[in-house]
Write an enzyme that holds these catalytic residues in place. Structure first.
Site, short mmCIF file in Angstrom:
data_model
loop_
_atom_site.label_atom_id
_atom_site.label_comp_id
_atom_site.label_asym_id
_atom_site.label_seq_id
_atom_site.Cartn_x
_atom_site.Cartn_y
_atom_site.Cartn_z
N ASN A 1 65.96 33.76 40.92
CA ASN A 1 67.28 34.31 40.82
C ASN A 1 67.09 35.80 40.75
OD1 ASN A 1 68.67 31.67 40.32
ND2 ASN A 1 67.62 31.86 38.32
N HIS B 1 60.23 36.30 38.66
CA HIS B 1 59.59 35.36 38.54
C HIS B 1 59.97 34.19 39.55
CE1 HIS B 1 63.12 35.60 35.91
NE2 HIS B 1 63.21 34.14 36.26
N HIS C 1 60.56 29.97 40.03
CA HIS C 1 60.54 28.60 39.19
C HIS C 1 59.99 27.71 40.18
CE1 HIS C 1 63.86 30.02 36.32
NE2 HIS C 1 64.16 30.55 37.19
N ASP D 1 57.93 26.47 31.47
CA ASP D 1 59.42 27.10 31.13
C ASP D 1 59.81 26.56 29.62
OD1 ASP D 1 62.16 28.29 32.79
OD2 ASP D 1 62.47 27.54 30.86
P1 5GP Z 1 66.15 33.25 35.07
O1 5GP Z 1 67.22 32.97 34.74
O2 5GP Z 1 65.77 34.62 34.60
O3 5GP Z 1 65.65 33.05 36.54
O4 5GP Z 1 65.06 32.31 34.34
C1 5GP Z 1 64.41 32.66 33.08
C2 5GP Z 1 63.80 31.33 32.73
O5 5GP Z 1 62.89 31.87 31.65
C3 5GP Z 1 64.89 30.49 32.08
O6 5GP Z 1 64.44 29.38 32.73
C4 5GP Z 1 64.20 30.19 30.48
O7 5GP Z 1 64.38 29.02 30.20
C5 5GP Z 1 62.96 30.84 30.53
N1 5GP Z 1 62.24 31.49 29.26
C6 5GP Z 1 63.28 32.46 28.80
N2 5GP Z 1 62.48 32.79 27.48
C7 5GP Z 1 61.23 32.12 27.46
C8 5GP Z 1 60.30 32.31 26.81
O8 5GP Z 1 60.12 32.90 25.82
N3 5GP Z 1 59.12 31.51 27.10
C9 5GP Z 1 59.25 30.59 28.22
N4 5GP Z 1 57.96 30.00 28.50
N5 5GP Z 1 60.16 30.61 28.99
C10 5GP Z 1 61.25 31.37 28.61
#
Ligand code: 5GP
Length: 124
Positions: A91, A104, A106, A33
């Site tokens: 999420n 995705h 985590h 992340d």
């Molecule tokens: P969500 O809130 O959609 O469950 O999680 C998305 C995750 O993607 C977040 O933890 C955020 O930090 C991560 N993220 C967002 N943009 C990027 C990116 O460009 N590269 C990487 N490696 N992670 C990202």
């Protein structure tokens, strides 16, 4: 909800945005992340276009779903996460905190995680 091919993870899968890859095969990609909330914070995504967990579990085959979670478990073991404990979060939808509309999970660990902490806004 239709899959949006302009989302950040779709760009990562197309090689348009770099990532720190942990594991990759024909079906999945796992990468660190960009804003880790725990010492180990890895995202695991299928390469196929699924918007969220609901889309994935409704439309992917049982084999695809099984392989995805089996591989996620192996990735966690390869990262040494089971020894100290880890959290798996997905999420589903904006109200749950989903920002990137490509399914995705985590994998978060490497420290004691507070009760009730989520994948975003986690306090260390
Ligand atoms: P969500 O809130 O959609 O469950 O999680 C998305 C995750 O993607 C977040 O933890 C955020 O930090 C991560 N993220 C967002 N943009 C990027 C990116 O460009 N590269 C990487 N490696 N992670 C990202």
């Amino acid at each position: 909800m239709a899959y949006d091919t302009s989302n950040i993870f779709a760009k990562i899968l197309r090689g348009e945005i770099p990532n720190k890859t942990v594991y990759e095969d024909d079906g999945i990609l796992a990468f660190h992340d960009i804003a880790p909330k725990t010492p180990v914070h890895v995202l695991v995504i299928p390469k196929a276009d699924y918007v969220d967990l609901d889309d994935f579990t409704a439309n992917a085959s049982a084999v695809e779903i099984g392989e995805f979670f089996a591989k996620a478990g192996q990735i966690a073991r390869d990262l040494g996460l089971p020894e100290s404990g880890y959290r798996l979060v997905s999420n589903n939808g904006e109200n749950a905190g989903q920002i990137v509309p490509h399914f995705h999970i985590h994998l978060m660990g490497g420290q004691k995680i507070k009760e009730g902490s989520m994948a975003r806004g986690m306090q260390s």
